[in-house]
Design a protein around this motif. Structure first.
Motif, PDB file in Angstrom:
ATOM      1  N   PHE A 223      -0.449 -56.301 -19.457  1.00 13.08           N
ATOM      2  CA  PHE A 223       0.098 -56.638 -18.650  1.00 13.08           C
ATOM      3  C   PHE A 223       0.545 -55.647 -17.468  1.00 13.08           C
ATOM      4  O   PHE A 223       1.614 -54.527 -17.387  1.00 13.08           O
ATOM      5  CB  PHE A 223       1.726 -57.222 -18.910  1.00 13.08           C
ATOM      6  CG  PHE A 223       1.266 -58.655 -19.353  1.00 13.08           C
ATOM      7  CD1 PHE A 223       1.149 -59.750 -19.281  1.00 13.08           C
ATOM      8  CD2 PHE A 223       1.323 -58.214 -21.114  1.00 13.08           C
ATOM      9  CE1 PHE A 223       1.018 -60.957 -19.798  1.00 13.08           C
ATOM     10  CE2 PHE A 223       1.289 -59.431 -22.243  1.00 13.08           C
ATOM     11  CZ  PHE A 223       1.363 -61.081 -21.313  1.00 13.08           C
ATOM     12  N   THR A 224       0.077 -55.908 -16.074  1.00 14.75           N
ATOM     13  CA  THR A 224      -0.339 -54.922 -15.221  1.00 14.75           C
ATOM     14  C   THR A 224      -0.227 -55.401 -13.476  1.00 14.75           C
ATOM     15  O   THR A 224      -1.159 -56.469 -13.631  1.00 14.75           O
ATOM     16  CB  THR A 224      -1.012 -53.829 -15.711  1.00 14.75           C
ATOM     17  OG1 THR A 224      -2.410 -53.986 -14.799  1.00 14.75           O
ATOM     18  CG2 THR A 224      -1.365 -52.688 -16.737  1.00 14.75           C
ATOM     19  N   TRP A 225       0.029 -54.812 -13.092  1.00  9.54           N
ATOM     20  CA  TRP A 225       0.299 -55.751 -11.640  1.00  9.54           C
ATOM     21  C   TRP A 225      -1.583 -54.772 -11.106  1.00  9.54           C
ATOM     22  O   TRP A 225      -1.805 -55.740 -10.250  1.00  9.54           O
ATOM     23  CB  TRP A 225       1.920 -55.474 -10.667  1.00  9.54           C
ATOM     24  CG  TRP A 225       2.499 -55.675 -11.135  1.00  9.54           C
ATOM     25  CD1 TRP A 225       3.589 -54.573 -11.071  1.00  9.54           C
ATOM     26  CD2 TRP A 225       3.451 -56.967 -11.064  1.00  9.54           C
ATOM     27  NE1 TRP A 225       4.689 -55.714 -12.059  1.00  9.54           N
ATOM     28  CE2 TRP A 225       4.140 -56.578 -11.458  1.00  9.54           C
ATOM     29  CE3 TRP A 225       2.093 -58.415 -10.757  1.00  9.54           C
ATOM     30  CZ2 TRP A 225       5.245 -57.891 -11.358  1.00  9.54           C
ATOM     31  CZ3 TRP A 225       3.508 -59.270 -10.791  1.00  9.54           C
ATOM     32  CH2 TRP A 225       4.140 -59.366 -11.194  1.00  9.54           C
ATOM     33  N   LYS A 226      -2.349 -54.132 -11.358  1.00  9.49           N
ATOM     34  CA  LYS A 226      -3.537 -54.093 -10.960  1.00  9.49           C
ATOM     35  C   LYS A 226      -3.688 -55.013 -11.263  1.00  9.49           C
ATOM     36  O   LYS A 226      -4.872 -55.331 -10.074  1.00  9.49           O
ATOM     37  CB  LYS A 226      -3.390 -52.328 -11.232  1.00  9.49           C
ATOM     38  CG  LYS A 226      -5.043 -52.318 -10.989  1.00  9.49           C
ATOM     39  CD  LYS A 226      -4.979 -50.367 -11.418  1.00  9.49           C
ATOM     40  CE  LYS A 226      -6.390 -50.117 -10.743  1.00  9.49           C
ATOM     41  NZ  LYS A 226      -7.040 -48.967 -11.442  1.00  9.49           N
ATOM     42  N   ARG A 227      -4.147 -55.432 -12.365  1.00 16.03           N
ATOM     43  CA  ARG A 227      -4.802 -56.830 -13.076  1.00 16.03           C
ATOM     44  C   ARG A 227      -4.522 -57.125 -12.242  1.00 16.03           C
ATOM     45  O   ARG A 227      -5.381 -58.262 -11.873  1.00 16.03           O
ATOM     46  CB  ARG A 227      -3.754 -56.407 -14.961  1.00 16.03           C
ATOM     47  CG  ARG A 227      -5.040 -57.513 -14.640  1.00 16.03           C
ATOM     48  CD  ARG A 227      -5.678 -57.768 -16.358  1.00 16.03           C
ATOM     49  NE  ARG A 227      -5.754 -56.148 -17.344  1.00 16.03           N
ATOM     50  CZ  ARG A 227      -5.583 -56.428 -18.496  1.00 16.03           C
ATOM     51  NH1 ARG A 227      -4.882 -57.381 -19.550  1.00 16.03           N
ATOM     52  NH2 ARG A 227      -6.010 -54.876 -19.402  1.00 16.03           N
TER      53      ARG A 227
END
Length: 337
Positions: A317-321
């Motif tokens: 889970f990443t904000w970039k994704r």
């Protein structure tokens, strides 16, 4: 917003331009390199959102990330994190419930593009709003923000948490957070080999009268800074999340990001988010939770396994994704935020 700013700076979103619109006199706490800030309008709060913001946007697309948005603007994207005002109305004041039900219902009827943060929330929103689940896109959240601050461990000394192992719980005092289960579990243990630390607080105007819980076995920490929160996660024997309703549930993912073993209620979106990286319990069974806490306290190998699984889960889970997926779906093109 920070992830979008980084992608813009890296040239990864060449066809996208963003402006952050804020009320007059407001200065964002985060500085962006590639997203200009524009102070607009004369009002504050919901009046600013419903009147000044759509007037400023005109025909341009608007994105709102925090549950509410101008009711009568069609060309916009709105992130509604959950259907809590419908599903757990007792957790909110009457005025808060009414305002959110009107706004969410209006946004559905006007044709705004609705996003949410989990499959659970998508289905729950579709049950309560006049729109089908297929009209709602799912973009999960992230917890990597917890690592932006260096851990401040002074709180552990001040709160008496440095001498004995402790179980950590983090959230508001809303009734559906179910903190009473943790205290009830403690009453079933004779001289447990750990303390319990509860960080966070509640706003009575929003959450109604959830009641104050009291126990001499629990350290009530109140609101803590981001740096203190990271230290609490990193120092805890485990993190327990007894909530019975969550649209996503960031705290257990924050704990995983910090290498803290997670015990979580098998409820709502929580298993969807935590996957096989948590041990689950019935949020109505205090005796089962009591025995699970003892098991984790006495099993170092189990705690290490949960730690490693949690770290791996958090990396998914990443904000970039999330930011890239917004752009990939074509949802953001010339968007004031």
């Amino acid at each position: 917003m920070t992830a979008l700013d980084h992608l813009l700076g890296a040239g990864a979103l060449p066809r996208l331009s963003l402006v952050l619109a804020v009320p007059a006199g407001t200065e964002p706490t985060v500085r962006f390199q590639n997203i200009p800030v524009q102070q607009v309008g004369r009002h504050q709060g919901h009046l600013w959102e419903q009147l000044d913001l759509p007037l400023y946007c005109g025909k341009r697309r608007l994105i709102n990330l925090c549950n509410t948005a101008p009711i009568f603007k069609r060309n916009q994207i709105v992130v509604i994190h959950d259907a809590a005002v419908f599903s757990v109305p007792q957790a909110f004041s009457a005025s808060f419930r009414l305002a959110y039900k009107i706004i969410h219902g209006g946004l559905s009827l006007v044709g705004a593009r609705i996003l949410t943060v989990s499959e659970f929330s998508r289905q729950d929103l579709a049950q309560h709003l006049p729109l089908k689940a297929e009209r709602i896109a799912v973009l999960p959240e992230s917890a990597e923000h917890v690592l932006r601050h260096l851990p401040d461990r002074a709180l552990l000394e001040r709160a008496g948490l440095a001498k004995r192992p402790y179980v950590l719980a983090v959230s508001s005092m809303a009734a559906h957070k179910n903190f009473s289960l943790v205290l009830e579990a403690l009453t079933q243990l004779d001289n447990p080999p750990f303390d319990v630390a509860i960080a966070g607080g509640g706003n009575a105007k929003v959450f109604g009268h959830g009641g104050e819980l009291a126990s001499d076995r629990v350290k009530w920490l109140g609101y803590v800074s981001d740096a203190e929160l990271r230290a609490l996660y990193e120092g805890a024997m485990c993190f327990v999340f007894p909530s019975i309703y969550e649209g996503f549930g960031i705290p257990p993912l924050e704990a995983m990001q910090c290498g803290c073993p997670v015990l979580a209620a098998r409820a709502a979106s929580i298993p969807e988010v935590c996957g096989d990286a948590a041990i689950y319990f019935d949020p109505q069974d205090a005796a089962a939770l009591a025995q699970l806490l003892l098991k984790v306290a006495n099993d170092v190998s189990l705690r290490n396994t949960l730690k490693q699984k949690g770290l791996a889960r958090a990396q998914q889970f990443t904000w970039k994704r999330v930011a890239q997926e917004l752009a990939n779906q074509g949802l953001l093109k010339g968007v004031p935020a």
